[in-house]
Design a protein around this motif. Structure first.
Motif, PDB file in Angstrom:
ATOM      1  N   MET A 179     -10.436   5.290  -3.991  1.00 13.03           N
ATOM      2  CA  MET A 179      -9.074   5.020  -4.422  1.00 13.03           C
ATOM      3  C   MET A 179      -8.881   4.022  -5.058  1.00 13.03           C
ATOM      4  N   PRO A 180      -8.352   3.879  -6.102  1.00 10.06           N
ATOM      5  CA  PRO A 180      -8.021   2.702  -7.038  1.00 10.06           C
ATOM      6  C   PRO A 180      -7.111   1.947  -6.033  1.00 10.06           C
ATOM      7  N   PRO A 181      -6.985   0.359  -6.347  1.00  3.90           N
ATOM      8  CA  PRO A 181      -5.958  -0.235  -5.556  1.00  3.90           C
ATOM      9  C   PRO A 181      -4.409   0.104  -5.466  1.00  3.90           C
ATOM     10  N   GLU A 182      -4.132   0.651  -6.853  1.00  2.01           N
ATOM     11  CA  GLU A 182      -2.676   1.152  -6.894  1.00  2.01           C
ATOM     12  C   GLU A 182      -2.478   2.455  -5.921  1.00  2.01           C
ATOM     13  N   GLN A 183      -3.237   3.098  -5.931  1.00  3.22           N
ATOM     14  CA  GLN A 183      -3.171   4.265  -4.915  1.00  3.22           C
ATOM     15  C   GLN A 183      -3.351   3.933  -3.377  1.00  3.22           C
ATOM     16  N   VAL A 184      -4.233   2.796  -3.139  1.00  2.00           N
ATOM     17  CA  VAL A 184      -4.314   2.179  -1.867  1.00  2.00           C
ATOM     18  C   VAL A 184      -2.538   1.867  -1.320  1.00  2.00           C
ATOM     19  N   ARG A 185      -2.188   1.182  -2.187  1.00  2.00           N
ATOM     20  CA  ARG A 185      -0.742   0.297  -2.003  1.00  2.00           C
ATOM     21  C   ARG A 185       0.048   1.621  -1.951  1.00  2.00           C
ATOM     22  N   GLU A 186      -0.047   2.541  -2.637  1.00  2.02           N
ATOM     23  CA  GLU A 186       0.952   3.661  -2.659  1.00  2.02           C
ATOM     24  C   GLU A 186       0.825   4.309  -1.154  1.00  2.02           C
ATOM     25  N   ALA A 187      -0.282   4.466  -0.668  1.00  2.00           N
ATOM     26  CA  ALA A 187      -0.686   5.165   0.603  1.00  2.00           C
ATOM     27  C   ALA A 187       0.231   4.325   1.882  1.00  2.00           C
ATOM     28  N   ALA A 188       0.086   3.032   1.653  1.00  2.23           N
ATOM     29  CA  ALA A 188       0.482   1.925   2.780  1.00  2.23           C
ATOM     30  C   ALA A 188       2.106   1.991   2.445  1.00  2.23           C
ATOM     31  N   ARG A 189       2.344   2.107   1.317  1.00  2.00           N
ATOM     32  CA  ARG A 189       4.102   2.366   1.043  1.00  2.00           C
ATOM     33  C   ARG A 189       4.670   3.359   1.738  1.00  2.00           C
ATOM     34  N   LEU A 190       3.878   4.461   1.302  1.00  2.00           N
ATOM     35  CA  LEU A 190       4.381   5.608   1.929  1.00  2.00           C
ATOM     36  C   LEU A 190       4.686   5.896   3.212  1.00  2.00           C
ATOM     37  N   CYS A 191       3.431   5.525   3.964  1.00  2.00           N
ATOM     38  CA  CYS A 191       3.639   5.396   5.441  1.00  2.00           C
ATOM     39  C   CYS A 191       4.824   4.945   5.999  1.00  2.00           C
ATOM     40  N   PRO A 192       5.829   5.501   6.708  1.00  2.00           N
ATOM     41  CA  PRO A 192       6.905   4.986   7.063  1.00  2.00           C
ATOM     42  C   PRO A 192       7.062   3.982   8.206  1.00  2.00           C
ATOM     43  N   VAL A 193       5.554   3.913   8.782  1.00  2.11           N
ATOM     44  CA  VAL A 193       5.455   2.830  10.150  1.00  2.11           C
ATOM     45  C   VAL A 193       4.191   1.771   9.412  1.00  2.11           C
ATOM     46  N   GLY A 194       3.767   1.327  10.499  1.00  5.05           N
ATOM     47  CA  GLY A 194       2.688   0.453  10.238  1.00  5.05           C
ATOM     48  C   GLY A 194       1.453   0.768  10.645  1.00  5.05           C
TER      49      GLY A 194
END
Length: 234
Positions: free
Chosen positions: A186-201
Motif C-alpha cells: 500500500m502506498p502511504p496515501e492509501q495507508v492514511r485513507e484506510a486509517a481515516r476510513l475506519c470510524p474508530v481507532g
C-alpha cells in the motif's frame, strides 16, 4: 425528477431515487451513521441510521426516496433504538476514549455524543483480541473494531483489486484480519485513507499516533452533526 416526501411532519421536495440519509442531511435533518460514507456504496451493517419509513423501521442509508414517503426520524422509540445500537457497540468492544489515538476524530465517539449516550445499558464485555503488528505501516487494535466493513469493501490492492482487510470467524469470535503481503504494497496515501476510513481507532498508521492535539481534532472543531448537514463525511 422531483418528488415530495415528509420527514418528521415537514414536507420536502427532493430528487427521485436519492438516498434517504443524504436527502435528510441536505434538508437539515441529521441521521447518525457509522458504516455509511457519502459517495460510496451502501453497506447497511451498523443500523445506526434506523428510522421509520411509512411506519416500518429501516436503515436510512439503504432506502431510496419515493414520492409520498413518510419518514419519522425523531419518533421517541426509534430514536432510543438508535441510541441502544450505539450503546451495544460500546459494550461489545474496548473503547477507552481518553487513551485512544482516535479520540476527537472517532465517529463512534462523536455519534455517542449526538444520541445522548452517557453509559451503556448493556454489560461491557471487554473482549481480548490480540493486536496485529505484522504489516510494515499498519497496526490493528482489534478490540476497537465495530465490524462496519468499510475497510473490507473500500480498501483494495491497487494492482489486483483484492481485499486487503477481511472479517474472520463469526459471532463473539469474529475479528478483523489483514493480508500483510498486500498491506505492505500500500502506498502511504492509501495507508492514511484506510486509517481515516475506519470510524474508530482500530486501523492505525504506524509511527503517527497522536498527530493532532486535543482541541484541534476533527469533531472538536466541528461536530459530526454539522459535518453531515454540510455534506462533509470525510
Amino acid at each position: 425528477m422531483s418528488i415530495r416526501i415528509t420527514i418528521d411532519g415537514q414536507e420536502y421536495e427532493v430528487s427521485d431515487g436519492a438516498t434517504l440519509v443524504d436527502v435528510a442531511a441536505d434538508n437539515g435533518v441529521y441521521i447518525p451513521t457509522l458504516c455509511y460514507k457519502r459517495g460510496k456504496p451502501c453497506l447497511g451493517t451498523c443500523r445506526a441510521c434506523s428510522v421509520l419509513v411509512n411506519g416500518n423501521v429501516m436503515a436510512a442509508c439503504t432506502v431510496p426516496v419515493a414520492d409520498g414517503m413518510e419518514v419519522d426520524v425523531n419518533e421517541p422509540e426509534v430514536a432510543d433504538m438508535r441510541k441502544m445500537l450505539v450503546e451495544l457497540l460500546f459494550s461489545e468492544g474496548n473503547h477507552n476514549c481518553p487513551s485512544c489515538e482516535k479520540s476527537g476524530r472517532c465517529e463512534l465517539q462523536a455519534v455517542g455524543y449526538e444520541v445522548g449516550m452517557m453509559v451503556s445499558r448493556f454489560p461491557y464485555r471487554f473482549p481480548v483480541r490480540p493486536r496485529e503488528h505484522a504489516a510494515k505501516h499498519i497496526w490493528l487494535e482489534r478490540d476497537r473494531c465495530i465490524f462496519c466493513q468499510r475497510c473490507v469493501k473500500f480498501i483494495r490492492d491497487l494492482d489486483s483489486g483484492q481485499k486487503i482487510f477481511s472479517i474472520d470467524h463469526r459471532g463473539s469470535h469474529a475479528r478483523i484480519e489483514i493480508d500483510v503481503e498486500l498491506a505492505d504494497r500500500m502506498p502511504p496515501e492509501q495507508v492514511r485513507e484506510a486509517a481515516r476510513l475506519c470510524p474508530v481507532g482500530c486501523i492505525l498508521e504506524k509511527g503517527v499516533g497522536y498527530d493532532q492535539p486535543i482541541g484541534k481534532r476533527k469533531f472538536e472543531i466541528k461536530s459530526i452533526r454539522k459535518r453531515a448537514l454540510e455534506g462533509k463525511r470525510q
